[in-house]
Design a protein around this motif. Structure first.
Motif, PDB file in Angstrom:
ATOM      1  N   ASP A 177      -1.733  -5.781   3.169  1.00  0.00           N
ATOM      2  CA  ASP A 177      -0.816  -4.644   3.872  1.00  0.00           C
ATOM      3  C   ASP A 177      -0.640  -3.643   2.735  1.00  0.00           C
ATOM      4  OD1 ASP A 177      -0.941  -5.758   6.312  1.00  0.00           O
ATOM      5  OD2 ASP A 177       0.936  -7.010   6.158  1.00  0.00           O
ATOM      6  N   GLU A 178      -0.067  -4.059   1.654  1.00  0.00           N
ATOM      7  CA  GLU A 178       0.269  -3.086   0.554  1.00  0.00           C
ATOM      8  C   GLU A 178      -1.138  -2.126   0.462  1.00  0.00           C
ATOM      9  OE1 GLU A 178       3.021  -3.704  -2.469  1.00  0.00           O
ATOM     10  OE2 GLU A 178       3.034  -5.784  -1.985  1.00  0.00           O
ATOM     11  N   LYS A 181      -1.662   0.638   2.660  1.00  0.00           N
ATOM     12  CA  LYS A 181      -0.806   1.670   2.379  1.00  0.00           C
ATOM     13  C   LYS A 181      -1.114   2.694   1.430  1.00  0.00           C
ATOM     14  CE  LYS A 181       3.357  -1.081   4.270  1.00  0.00           C
ATOM     15  NZ  LYS A 181       4.402  -1.801   3.584  1.00  0.00           N
ATOM     16  N   LYS A 185      -5.800   7.423   5.431  1.00  0.00           N
ATOM     17  CA  LYS A 185      -6.213   7.149   6.943  1.00  0.00           C
ATOM     18  C   LYS A 185      -7.595   7.545   7.572  1.00  0.00           C
ATOM     19  CE  LYS A 185      -1.446   6.592   8.303  1.00  0.00           C
ATOM     20  NZ  LYS A 185      -0.046   7.083   9.332  1.00  0.00           N
ATOM     21  N   SER A 207      -5.935  -1.592  10.767  1.00  0.00           N
ATOM     22  CA  SER A 207      -6.844  -1.023   9.821  1.00  0.00           C
ATOM     23  C   SER A 207      -8.010  -0.370  10.503  1.00  0.00           C
ATOM     24  CB  SER A 207      -7.110  -2.014   8.825  1.00  0.00           C
ATOM     25  OG  SER A 207      -7.991  -3.075   9.426  1.00  0.00           O
TER      26      SER A 207
END
Length: 447
Positions: A177-178, A181, A185, A207
């Motif tokens: 998850d980190e 980020k 995108k 994702s």
């Protein structure tokens, strides 16, 4: 009267999938004859720019299914830090890198493998050179993203999450998850998994953008060329029947799976004390020790590998004759991955699972999942029990040695390594893996 000829369609080729000439030359050099099912399904969608979810078992050719489209896009638009591949284990990351380098040889592709237990400063230097492909395990990659000056993945074009179910089984979810980020995108994402679990579905939503889902295997599947057996003995005789099986298959290459690191170490020492050439592979070994054991086994220098489930997924070991499950795995899918180390690429293989009185429920569940009964591996009880005294002695020696290692720690290991320098050729793999010289163990046992 003229008869129409029955003309069968030509089998698909990598060229018919749209792969460019430089990659076709590399494909020929690595001897990929025809595309596998996952490659046939994935490559056209990948070349069209789609995000992909690929559900495929290990050994299906999925690395080339994502590597070829990435390399083709890199040929069209070359840049450093072009793609990032995240893998659950160090060995798999190294294996993926070697396939990228082989397929991208004509392009001069540069890869960096970023894994734990390797020198972090050397990795930082490699990342500063902006390799085309970064292949990494999650923890070390996040460490570099947070702490390595000048390094970021804000401009990457491709992200691959390989063996996603295994990544999440190993509790890498928060780390991934980190990492997500820290990525742009606007990118293309490929997610490959052997199974589509609830966790993997959540990761997909987080994702991927409008992905194409491709499934070329069922959740639980073994190949038709795999012969599957069980052997039933009371727990008290488990070590004895295990050694009997190994002894009866001594001319074959064997992978033996254990549930715990302790049993992996214990069985390795025990087998070597009896006279078998066994190597350990588990998560507490250093990376050089793990690769040393794996390479020696793959090269045929040793024919017995005793491993935890760190060896059950993703590793390409071409020729394994027999898999022995010393411990039954906790889940049926883990059994599928373990036995998938043999009977690969159309070859035949055997899998033997030792069942005790405490494992009968697992056997019933597994047979229901497989849709067939396991065959009984034939043994002669009298022959098995002839080994009882010898195996019991070797087992006691192994347990005593493990206790000695635990009590004396690094100092004893260092002293034993020094004492073994004159016999390095015979026992180098044991010393490197933190195991003693077997002859030394025997002397202590006699005293």
């Amino acid at each position: 009267m003229l008869q129409s000829e029955d003309i069968s369609p030509s089998p698909p080729t990598f060229q018919s999938l749209g792969i460019i000439d430089p990659l076709l030359t590399a494909i020929e050099s690595v001897k990929y004859a025809t595309p596998t099912d996952i490659q046939l399904e994935c490559i056209p969608h990948a070349l069209a720019g789609r995000d992909i979810i690929g559900i495929a078992s290990t050994g299906s050719g999925k690395t080339a299914a994502f590597a070829l489209p990435i390399l083709q896009k890199l040929w069209e638009d070359p840049q450093g830090l072009f793609a990032c591949v995240i893998a659950p284990t160090r060995e798999l990351a190294i294996q993926i890198s070697s396939q990228f380098e082989a397929l991208g040889a004509a392009m001069g592709v540069r890869c960096a493998v970023i894994i734990g237990d390797d020198d972090k400063m050397a990795q930082a230097v490699a990342l500063a050179k902006r390799p085309h492909i970064v292949i990494a395990t999650p923890g070390r990659l996040l460490d570099h993203i947070k702490s390595t000056k000048g390094f970021n993945l804000q401009n990457i074009k491709f992200l691959v999450l390989d063996e996603a179910d295994r990544l999440l089984d190993l509790d890498f979810g928060a780390i991934i998850d980190e990492i997500l980020k820290a990525l742009p995108k606007q990118r293309t994402t490929y997610l490959f998994s052997a199974t589509m679990t609830t966790q993997v579905s959540k990761l997909k939503r987080a994702s991927l953008s409008n992905p194409e889902k491709i499934e070329v295997s069922t959740q639980y599947q073994t190949v038709s060329t795999l012969l599957q057996y069980y052997i039933f003995y009371p727990l008290v005789y488990k070590d004895v029947v295990f050694v009997h099986i190994v002894n009866s298959l001594t001319s074959n290459s064997l992978i033996i799976f254990t549930r715990t690191i302790h049993d992996c170490q214990r069985l390795t020492i025990m087998l070597r004390a009896i006279g078998f050439s066994a190597l350990p592979l588990h998560g507490q070994l250093s990376q050089s020790q793990r690769l040393g054991a794996l390479n020696k086994f793959k090269a045929g220098g040793r024919n017995i590998l005793v491993a935890t489930d760190v060896a059950s997924r993703g590793l390409d070991i071409p020729s394994v004759d027999v898999v022995i499950n010393f411990d039954v795995p906790t889940h049926s899918k883990d059994y599928i991955h373990r036995v998938g180390r043999t009977a690969r690429a159309g070859r035949s293989g055997k899998a033997i699972t030792i069942i005790t009185q405490y494992d009968i429920e697992f056997q019933i569940r597994l047979e229901n999942v497989l849709g067939k009964k396991l065959e009984l591996w034939p043994t002669d009880k009298d022959e098995v029990m002839l080994l009882h005294e010898r195996v019991s002695e070797a087992g006691r020696m192994a347990e005593n040695e493990l206790k000695l290692q635990s009590q004396s720690g690094g100092k004893a290991k260092h002293n034993r390594k020094r004492s073994d320098t004159n016999d390095q050729d015979r026992d180098d793999d044991v010393v490197e893996a933190g195991f003693p010289n077997v002859s030394g163990t025997k002397k202590r046992a006699r005293r």
